[in-house]
Design an enzyme around this catalytic site. Sequence first.
Site, PDB file in Angstrom:
ATOM      1  N   ASP A  59      74.656  17.315 -31.339  1.00 22.82           N
ATOM      2  CA  ASP A  59      74.005  17.485 -30.049  1.00 22.82           C
ATOM      3  C   ASP A  59      74.894  18.168 -29.021  1.00 22.82           C
ATOM      4  O   ASP A  59      74.541  18.255 -27.843  1.00 22.82           O
ATOM      5  CB  ASP A  59      73.568  16.116 -29.521  1.00 22.82           C
ATOM      6  CG  ASP A  59      74.739  15.143 -29.397  1.00 22.82           C
ATOM      7  OD1 ASP A  59      75.526  15.046 -30.359  1.00 22.82           O
ATOM      8  OD2 ASP A  59      74.873  14.479 -28.357  1.00 22.82           O
ATOM      9  N   TYR A  89      79.202   4.091 -23.841  1.00 24.03           N
ATOM     10  CA  TYR A  89      80.611   4.288 -23.495  1.00 24.03           C
ATOM     11  C   TYR A  89      80.845   3.818 -22.068  1.00 24.03           C
ATOM     12  O   TYR A  89      79.896   3.675 -21.287  1.00 24.03           O
ATOM     13  CB  TYR A  89      81.006   5.763 -23.606  1.00 24.03           C
ATOM     14  CG  TYR A  89      80.628   6.412 -24.918  1.00 24.03           C
ATOM     15  CD1 TYR A  89      81.393   6.210 -26.062  1.00 24.03           C
ATOM     16  CD2 TYR A  89      79.496   7.219 -25.017  1.00 24.03           C
ATOM     17  CE1 TYR A  89      81.042   6.808 -27.263  1.00 24.03           C
ATOM     18  CE2 TYR A  89      79.140   7.818 -26.213  1.00 24.03           C
ATOM     19  CZ  TYR A  89      79.917   7.609 -27.337  1.00 24.03           C
ATOM     20  OH  TYR A  89      79.574   8.188 -28.522  1.00 24.03           O
ATOM     21  N   LYS A 146      76.666   2.563 -31.131  1.00 20.97           N
ATOM     22  CA  LYS A 146      77.827   3.430 -31.354  1.00 20.97           C
ATOM     23  C   LYS A 146      78.779   3.282 -30.181  1.00 20.97           C
ATOM     24  O   LYS A 146      78.400   3.473 -29.021  1.00 20.97           O
ATOM     25  CB  LYS A 146      77.360   4.880 -31.486  1.00 20.97           C
ATOM     26  CG  LYS A 146      78.466   5.921 -31.476  1.00 20.97           C
ATOM     27  CD  LYS A 146      77.873   7.321 -31.563  1.00 20.97           C
ATOM     28  CE  LYS A 146      78.932   8.397 -31.421  1.00 20.97           C
ATOM     29  NZ  LYS A 146      78.358   9.765 -31.568  1.00 20.97           N
TER      30      LYS A 146
END
Length: 265
Positions: A26, A146, A177
């Site tokens: 991506d 994140y 993730k």
Amino acid sequence: MSLGKTIRLERILNRKTQRAIIVPMDHGVSVGPIDGIIDMRETIVDMANSGADAVLMHKGLVRCGHRASGRDVGLIVHLSASTSLSPLSNSKTLVGTVEEAVRLGADGVSVHVNLGDTNEREMLADLGRVARSADEWGMPLLAMVYARGPRVDNEFDPAVVAHCARVGVELGADVVKVPYTGDMESFSDVVSACCIPVVIAGGPRTESTRQFLEMVDNSLKAGGSGLSVGRNVFQHPRRTRLVQALRGLVHENMPLEQALALVED
């Protein structure tokens, strides 16, 4: 979990090992057509035929060769975007829907959230909405979470990474993730606080193949469920051998030295 979601998830997570090798592509929206993903057809063929479980891309790239490989490979459609040209490059916005992913034949969707960003509120709301829609359509959801913002001193801090992973779990993701924390003990704590598979991100380009494979191997030993890594894979000079080595580590319990030799021989 619905039957449809279970069936689709098995096209991403190996049924026997419950682990996955996911290769995100991506990056074109974020930073442009960088080396390794200029010819998407070639890259997808390399990733699929060498043993990746799934590739991840924006909706417009699916037509650029996803079904070109000899070996079938899972498809995750990414729904979040921002560009490096923006002063708010960490603020992700939704650019696709679960319904579009269904029409494209996707096996999963993914959403990116940066905790600590000034627009965290909107990104969390987006994740919640996509999770609801994904449940309605029986579509697996990968949450990339994140910590990136003015109050974040170290995005790899184990407590911070554990927080990121838990956000993904609690807001309805099926796979989360996060960055690797740097050691097995602390990453084991991250995994143990999650009831869904946890895969590691690649982060910046690693200095060596050994360093990268060691990170993957240690994350697996800590209870991780594989990896979702882009540049460290598709930009590697021997990327097909690297994916073969990753398959050995992730799905075949191959010793680290044997996996490294497979790449470097």
